[in-house]
Structures are given as C-alpha cells and as structure tokens.
Design an enzyme around this catalytic site. Structure first.
Site, PDB file in Angstrom:
ATOM      1  N   HIS A   1      50.155  93.590 -32.044  1.00 53.23           N
ATOM      2  CA  HIS A   1      50.413  92.271 -32.634  1.00 53.23           C
ATOM      3  C   HIS A   1      49.111  91.641 -33.147  1.00 53.23           C
ATOM      4  CE1 HIS A   1      52.523  88.261 -32.755  1.00 53.23           C
ATOM      5  NE2 HIS A   1      51.273  87.841 -32.594  1.00 53.23           N
ATOM      6  N   GLU A   2      48.109  91.577 -32.267  1.00 51.89           N
ATOM      7  CA  GLU A   2      46.841  90.942 -32.649  1.00 51.89           C
ATOM      8  C   GLU A   2      46.113  91.749 -33.724  1.00 51.89           C
ATOM      9  OE1 GLU A   2      46.438  88.033 -31.853  1.00 51.89           O
ATOM     10  OE2 GLU A   2      47.794  87.859 -30.142  1.00 51.89           O
TER      11      GLU A   2
END
Length: 603
Positions: free
Chosen positions: A391-392
C-alpha cells in the site's frame, strides 16, 4: 515487543533504515539552508501589493513563492522524518519545532497572494497571459485560484472570516479534546480475567477478541461514555454542521456539500452516484453479514461481532526478506518500468522497516519533491504488514512518478486521488495471492481480507457519507440536530446498510457521537470512491489490459496538472458515472461467491 527488548534507534541495522542524505548530509547542512530559507521568506514581503504590475512581474512573484516553498518543504521533510524515526531525540525535537515555525512564517508571508490575485479583474489577468507567454505555464495553477472568484468576498469580509477561523474550528477542537483528553473510559474484565482500561486503541483490539463476552462488554461499556455526554456531543456536532452551512451560504454556494467539493473541482453528482450505486447493492453486504452470523453460530449478530476473525490466525506469514520477492511478483502486471521503482525503494533505502524506541507508530509514505518518497513501517512478519508495505509503496511510486514528470508547482496530487495508487497495489497483491495459493485455508483468509476491506471502506464509508449529508440537509431545513434525532436516524441507516441479520437497535445508534470524520466537511466519501477506482483499475491491469495500464501510469505521472475528474477521464475512468463502483461490487460478489463455496467444501 516489550520495552526491554525494543531496540533503540542506534541499535537498528543501517540496511533496514531509510537514508535521509538525499535531503541533507547532516544537521549542519540543514541549518545552513534554514538560514537561507528565512531570508527567502522575509523577502516575499516586498511583493505584497504589486500584482498589478504586469504579467512578467506576476511570473517573478510566483517563482519566488515557489522557490521559498520548495526549500521550506525540504527543511520540514527532513525535520519531521528525523523526528518520526526517534521522537525521544531532543535534537530532532528542536529541528521539528523550528521547521514548523518556519512553515507558519511562510504561510503568513504568502497570505497576500490569493486575495490580491482575485482582486485583479479577469480581463486584466487575461491580458497578462497575452503579453507574457511564459505566464501560460502557470495557467492551471492560477485557474485553480481564480475559479473561486464568485465565492470570494470583499477584503474586509474576508478579513472578518479569517479572524473567525479559530471560532469556526472550535467544534472539532472541542470534540477532539473531549474524545482524546477528557473522556475516561471504563475498565472491563479482559479475556484472561485481567482488568483492561478501555481506550480508543484497546477498543478496536478487544472487538477482535474471540471471546464474545469480552466483545460485548467492550462495546457496551465504551458507549456508556458517549451516552453520558450525548447532549453535549450533539450540540458540538450540530454547531459544526451549522458552521459548514453558514460558511457555504455567505460564500454563495448552494450548499455545504457544493462548497466542500468545489475545492477539488468535483461535481456533486459523483457523491450522489456513490450513494445511489452502493445503495442499490446493499444486498451483497446483507449476504456477508448473514454469512458471518452463521459462521459464528449466532441467533442475532451484534455490531460488536463484526470484527472478530472468522478464520482464526492467518495460515501464512511473510518475513521482511520474503517481502521484496512477493512485491516484485505481485506488481509484475504493472510492467518493468514500475518494478524498477520498486527495486529503487528496496535498494536505495526508501524504507524504514522496524520499530524502535521513540519511533512513530503505524505506517506512511512521505518525503518531498526532490527527495526519495520515503516509507515508514513498523514491520511484523504477517500478511497485514505485507499489505501495508505494498500500500505505502503505491503511494511512494505515485509520488515518485508525479515528481519526476511534473514541475514542482504541479507535482502534488489531490486527496481525492491519493488512495487510488496505494489501493490498486493492494488489489494486485490480492489477485497474486489468490493465483499463487490453492490451499483452501489460505484462499479463505485472503478472500476474507478483501471482503472486509470492501465492507469497511466502500460500504461503511458510504454509510458515513450518507449520514453526513443527511445532517447538513436537516440543519439547512431548520431541523434541530438533537441527540434523539441523530440517534434514531443513525439506527435506521445502520439497519439499512447491515440488514436484518444485524441488531441495529443497540448502542450503535450513538456511533455518530464518536466519529471524528463527521467534522471533516465531506471528506469520507473519497475513501469509497478511491477504493472503487482502485479495484476497477487493478482488475483491468491484472487481466492484461495494456492500453489501460499505460493510461493508468499517465495518471500516476500527472500530479495536479489537471483537475482530478479530468485526470481520471484521461486515465480511462469517468468517475461521474457509476460503472466503476458497480465493477468493484461485482468483484466483491464474485469473491463472496468463492468464499461461500470454499467454506462449503471445507466443512
């Protein structure tokens, strides 16, 4: 990890920490640029009152402001990243405080620009464009300011509104102080018979307990505090809603929602389409809650039963060493150029992996225009942190591509688009894991992870968005927002969303009293639209749609060079239509079907 075994920052292995030298070699270099930035900010005062001096002068002013912003942003990025890696470091505390002070000075120094620009007649500004060709480079930037001309008041009125800013913010400040500082929550008996003090943190964790008595006590006792202060909380929230409606009215917007969505130039139809489309598919959520009730063996599903794991502990774990290979394999459909960015993240130390004393909790992607797009983690060897990592990295890839393909002035992207890149990566990881593993227990766990994600982000955030709009409309129509009115209508809405398997005639009616996002002025709907857009893109990319992939990468490179809706249209997605939300819910339905079938096979 106990405090005794938690490493200090100095004990971390360098290979697992981020490399901040792309910002500054050391604090001395930071200080030298700080001195330079202070002078740049001070010099901006000379431009006040001069925007009527022609197009070439306007270019000079914009460039001076942008140059100062770039340096101040770099100073702040280094300071807060240094602070976040170890908040116990006194030198880092000082750097962070000084950087924030400089940011405040910058904001004050450039406060003249927007009002002064808007005071120029539109004919004058257009003449500037004609006489100064280099000003055309800033047309989108200036248009984003001047399109608000009809909603900008006289200088004296704007001054009055600005002076009321602290008062306008007081409802949220009051709620935040009550909720985070003053409220003392009860103690309950934990799963091992121990006394557990309820907090916002323990509340979420205890609702995941496999002991239903613990879940029930947590839920009911937690809400006793909100019930005790329900009159005050209703008054505070009502004041916030009235403030939104008042500010919209005095600025000549048709509604508070129109005013809020104007910031990103998003049509109100996008909001309505989300509510209508999700509302048309609530039967899917009803199926999922009914399935949860059956799997837990309950006659009636309470709201406190919605978060306990259906399948126990995760059947797979991933080490940090394995994470790189998985990320590269899962994101392979994005193409070799995208994987090169992922390789940079691992090889060039974009990532700060492990927890240490004083390190900020959670995870984020940070940095600034000419730095690495850093990733803060507190890695644990489990599937949740694998999803957090990918995600990051999605945020960081978005930032990297935007910053390397856009000039500084257009390098940022709006919050309306921010979660698309990160959640697209999550969806590609889900698709990868489902293709990789045939073990029914692993597949069930991955499917459940996705289904809960849609439940929490698409359905729940749309529920919040619907209630937020309902409150603003009710107040605009003169309906008092009493605690009875809010609680009764929230229960009705909860029943509408979660269906007959869930008991909504409970403390959940008071949920309106504890949601900070209800003070964020039409913010939450973007979680649902962003998740839906990401699921749409990921499904197309995973299926090998090369044309859409290239268009999607164009979005990642675009920054704020276009308005968000136009950016998405160029990427192949019209977010004013409902098909991308429907496509997401079709994926949800297909995976719910598989989840149910696998459960039947494994009984």
């Amino acid at each position: 990890m106990s405090e005794e075994t938690l490493r200090t920052r100095e004990q971390q292995l360098e290979a697992f920490t981020w490399d901040l030298t792309s910002l500054y070699a050391d604090a001395d270099q930071w200080q030298a640029e700080y001195d330079k930035a202070e002078a740049m900010v001070a010099d901006l005062a000379s431009f006040k009152g001069t925007l009527d001096q022609g197009g070439a002068h306007l270019v000079t002013v914009i460039e001076a402001i942008q140059a100062a912003c770039l340096v101040v942003e770099r100073l702040y990025a280094y300071a807060h990243l240094t602070y976040d890696q170890d908040s116990t470091n006194s030198a880092a505390q000082v750097l962070n405080a000084r950087a924030m002070q400089l940011y405040s000075k910058l904001a004050e120094a450039i406060a003249f620009f927007d009002p002064e620009l808007l005071s120029l007649p539109s004919e004058t500004l257009e003449a500037y464009f004609q006489e100064t060709p280099e000003l055309d480079f800033y047309r989108q930037y200036l248009d984003d300011i001047t399109r608000g001309r009809a909603h900008t008041l006289s200088a004296s009125e704007e001054t009055l509104l600005a002076q009321l800013g602290e008062i306008f913010n007081s409802p949220y400040s009051t709620f935040s102080l009550l909720d985070n500082a003053d409220f003392v929550f009860p103690t309950i008996e934990g799963p091992e018979g121990q006394a557990v003090q309820l907090t916002h943190g323990t509340y979420g964790r205890l609702l995941e307990s496999t002991d239903r008595r613990v879940r029930r006590d947590t839920f009911q006792q937690y809400y006793t505090v909100y019930n005790q202060f329900k009159n005050t909380l209703a008054n505070v929230l009502s004041t916030n809603i009235k403030t939104d409606n008042y500010k919209a009215k005095v600025r000549h917007y048709p509604s508070a929602r129109a005013a809020a969505l104007f910031r990103n130039n998003v049509p109100e139809s996008v909001y309505d389409t989300l509510l209508e489309t999700v509302g048309d598919h609530l039967g899917l959520l009803h199926r999922y809650t009914a399935l949860r009730k059956d799997l837990l063996g309950l006659d009636s599903l309470e709201m406190y039963d919605l978060y306990t794991p259906l399948l126990g502990d995760a059947p797979i774990k991933f080490s940090q060493a394995e994470a790189r290979d998985i990320v590269m394999e899962a994101l392979a459909p994005m193409g070799p150029d995208y994987l090169e960015i992922m390789a940079k993240a691992f090889d060039e130390r974009w990532i700060d992996w492990y927890e240490n004393k004083g390190k900020r909790s959670g995870a984020y992607s940070g940095g600034m225009y000419d730095s690495k797009p850093y990733v803060l983690l507190n890695w644990q060897d489990n599937i949740n942190w694998l999803f957090t990592l990918v995600h990051e990295l999605g945020h960081s890839a978005h930032s990297y591509l935007s910053r390397t393909n856009q000039p500084y002035v257009y390098s940022d992207y709006s919050i309306f688009l921010a979660e698309i890149a990160s959640t697209t990566n999550e969806n590609l990881l889900t698709d990868y894991l489902l293709k990789k593993y045939q073990d029914p227990q692993i597949r069930l766990y991955v499917l459940n992870h996705f289904l809960d994600g849609v439940k929490g982000t698409v359905f729940r955030q749309t529920q919040f968005a619907e209630f937020e709009h309902f409150m603003h409309q009710a107040d605009a129509e003169g309906t008092p927002l009493t605690h009875e009115f809010l609680t009764e209508n929230y229960r009705k809405l909860n029943a509408k969303y979660y269906g007959p398997s869930v008991n909504s005639d409970s403390e959940i009616g008071l949920e309106w009293a504890r949601i900070p996002h209800f003070y964020y002025n039409y913010y939450v709907f973007q979680y649902a639209t962003g998740f839906s857009a990401a699921t749409f893109f990921a499904d197309k990319i995973a299926s090998g749609d090369s044309a859409l992939l290239e268009a999607y990468k164009g979005f990642l490179k675009s920054g704020c060079s276009l308005y968000p809706i136009d950016t998405m249209k160029k990427a192949g997605l019209d977010m004013t239509q409902r098909d991308y939300i429907e496509a997401t819910l079709k994926v949800f339905e297909a995976r719910l079907n598989e989840f149910e079938a696998l459960l039947a096979e494994t009984k």
